[in-house]
Design an enzyme around this catalytic site. Structure first.
Site, PDB file in Angstrom:
ATOM      1  N   PRO A   1     -24.538 -18.957  57.549  1.00 43.27           N
ATOM      2  CA  PRO A   1     -23.967 -20.114  57.309  1.00 43.27           C
ATOM      3  C   PRO A   1     -22.298 -20.141  57.677  1.00 43.27           C
ATOM      4  CG  PRO A   1     -24.312 -19.355  55.308  1.00 43.27           C
ATOM      5  CD  PRO A   1     -25.141 -18.557  56.254  1.00 43.27           C
ATOM      6  N   GLY A   2     -22.024 -18.958  57.827  1.00 39.29           N
ATOM      7  CA  GLY A   2     -20.357 -18.506  58.170  1.00 39.29           C
ATOM      8  C   GLY A   2     -19.766 -17.828  57.298  1.00 39.29           C
TER       9      GLY A   2
ATOM     10  N   CYS B   1     -29.737  -7.128  55.287  1.00 37.89           N
ATOM     11  CA  CYS B   1     -29.694  -7.095  53.654  1.00 37.89           C
ATOM     12  C   CYS B   1     -31.206  -6.479  53.178  1.00 37.89           C
ATOM     13  CB  CYS B   1     -29.472  -8.548  53.019  1.00 37.89           C
ATOM     14  SG  CYS B   1     -30.252  -9.679  53.679  1.00 37.89           S
TER      15      CYS B   1
END
Length: 506
Positions: free
Chosen positions: A121-122, A240
């Protein structure tokens, strides 16, 4: 989020056995950490202000994150940064602490051409844009169209001016750009093992998908990366997750695609675990790093940095014997090519309503490149009734699915020009000739963020601003000197023009 005091996390037996093998005697510490509360972090937007400037006005108690100089922990049981006006002004981004490491590690230089290939999402894109400081080009791509709206909002809230947002496959990007990019960040889709304590749904997803599914997705992305990177360029690969199939094996797979790629040591902060030796790896795999939640104040992450060595570096002995023979600077992707700079289509004379509005934009003495172009009326394009500002140096993106090429400035409507939210976030308070500066703790700033109409006579202001000097017409509404959006003043009644989709809901 799970209540860690009442619910002990249930882990799949196969996952437990794997992590016991990986961590050995540390496994009980890791398992116990999953029942501890998450750490919360914010990252300062250095496009809008310096870290010392932010700390002077920050209303929260902060503790530095050790692996980057602009991220800080806060206590979420006491503070709610997502509900503070400074969040809406784009002064910081709320990001998990370990997730700040990839963009902090990739060494961005002014003028670089950068690709964030899995950008939504940025969080990482906004930091890459801040490190570019308005220079160069940042292509932020995500294959998921549904995730692009969040990416665009975060880019615009940050006031990033040189970002292109695309929705393409890695294959299409490689075919279009060739070896165009100086730096590439790959925050790869993964099994999410490092996010287990963030959401119990990640455990369920792991049971359903395992590691093999994501390893295949990661390889499909990595297959195209050498075709996109310039000789001398650098790649940051991160996940992750903890599994060597998705981490170390993917780094070695990437190196097998281009033998000129070498692993570069990263700064190993306290608590970082060097990469694990796997079959086929050399000692440099230990230059990569795992972050485990029982060792650092953050969630699980893996980070590796690689450089595409050039022929000169090979000749000077700066690389190992597995580097591609010959002058790598002459190697081009077969079928690809360097793209030329985008050619601005001159719009000639601006429509009168747009020109009249742009007269309100003034020089603040420390203007960004985009504001300077607005002042000069250069790099402007009119597409139907919508006005865009194209940043300097934008490459040719014709044929790509693109959500943002230039900055949307506003729209021509019947007898008027409506400025955009993205323009407001690009400006500074001293770039507009009619400013309403509200106090961060005033009720009126929250009313504005909720989309309400304001009364000039009832305003609580952040400065010694004289209400009587507020002119009719367009107003740039700010909080403590930082723009939030536009409004329109008519005789002391401030009609709210804050973008509906950005409004505070509670």
């Amino acid at each position: 989020m799970m209540d860690r005091m009442k619910n002990k996390m249930r882990l799949p037996d196969s996952y437990i056995r794997k992590m016991q093998s990986l961590l050995g005697e540390e496994y009980p510490l890791y398992e116990a950490s999953l029942d501890e509360p998450m750490n919360h972090c914010l990252r300062v937007n250095t496009l809008k202000l310096s870290v010392p400037e932010f700390l002077e006005i920050c209303p929260f108690e902060l503790t530095p994150v050790p692996w980057t100089d602009n991220a800080f922990y806060y206590d979420a049981s006491i503070f709610s940064p997502s509900k503070h006006p400074f969040y809406f002004a784009g002064l910081y981004y709320l990001q998990e602490a370990s997730a700040t490491l990839p963009a902090a590690t990739l060494p961005i230089e002014p003028g670089d051409k950068v690709l964030d290939i899995c950008a939504a999402p940025g969080g990482k894109t906004t930091e890459l844009a801040a490190k570019l400081k308005g220079t160069g080009v940042l292509v932020s791509n995500d294959i998921s169209a549904s995730r692009l709206k969040a990416l665009q909002k975060n880019v615009e809230a940050f006031g990033a001016e040189n970002v292109i947002i695309t929705c393409e496959t890695p294959e299409r990007l490689a075919s279009h750009f060739g070896q165009y990019f100086d730096k590439i960040l790959i925050d790869a889709p993964c099994s999410g093992e490092g996010m287990f304590r963030k959401s119990s749904s990640m455990v369920t997803a792991w049971e359903q998908n395992g590691n093999e599914k994501f390893a295949a997705i990661q390889r499909s992305i990595l297959d195209e990366i050498p075709k996109l990177l310039k000789p001398g360029g650098m790649i940051l690969y991160s996940t992750c997750t903890f599994d060597t199939m998705e981490d170390e094996e993917q780094v070695m797979y990437l190196r097998s695609l281009d033998p000129s790629l070498e692993i570069v040591p990263i700064n190993m902060c306290e608590g970082f675990v060097p990469g694990y030796m796997i079959d086929g790896a050399d000692e440099t795999i230990k230059y990569t790093a795992h972050l485990f939640p029982h060792r650092v104040h953050g969630e699980g992450h893996y980070v590796s940095l690689l450089k595409k060595m050039t022929g000169d570096e090979v000749a000077e002995g700066e690389s190992s014997s597995n580097i591609l023979d010959g002058d790598a600077s002459n190697v081009m992707y077969n079928g690809g090519s360097f793209v030329s700079d985008y050619k601005i289509k001159s719009i000639g004379k601006l429509p009168d309503d747009a020109e009249e509005f742009l007269k309100h934009i003034i020089s603040g003495g420390n203007d960004s490149a985009s504001v300077k172009n607005l002042l000069k009326r250069s790099n402007l394009e009119l597409i139907k009734d919508r006005l865009f500002l194209v940043p300097d140096g934008v490459p040719d993106i014709k044929g790509l699915r693109t959500m943002r090429t230039g900055i949307y400035i506003g729209e021509l409507k019947k007898n008027r020009f409506e400025p955009s939210q993205s323009l407001a976030m690009l400006l500074k308070a001293d770039n507009f000739d009619n400013v309403l500066d509200l106090s961060a703790d005033s009720n009126n700033v929250y009313r504005y963020l909720r989309g309400e109409t304001l009364d000039v006579d009832a305003l609580e202001l952040a400065t010694t601003f004289d209400k009587n000097e507020l002119k009719n017409g367009w107003v740039l509404v700010c909080v403590a000197g930082f723009p939030l959006g536009f409004a329109k003043n008519t005789g002391g009644t401030i009609k709210n023009k804050y973008l509906p989709g950005w409004r505070m809901t509670s």
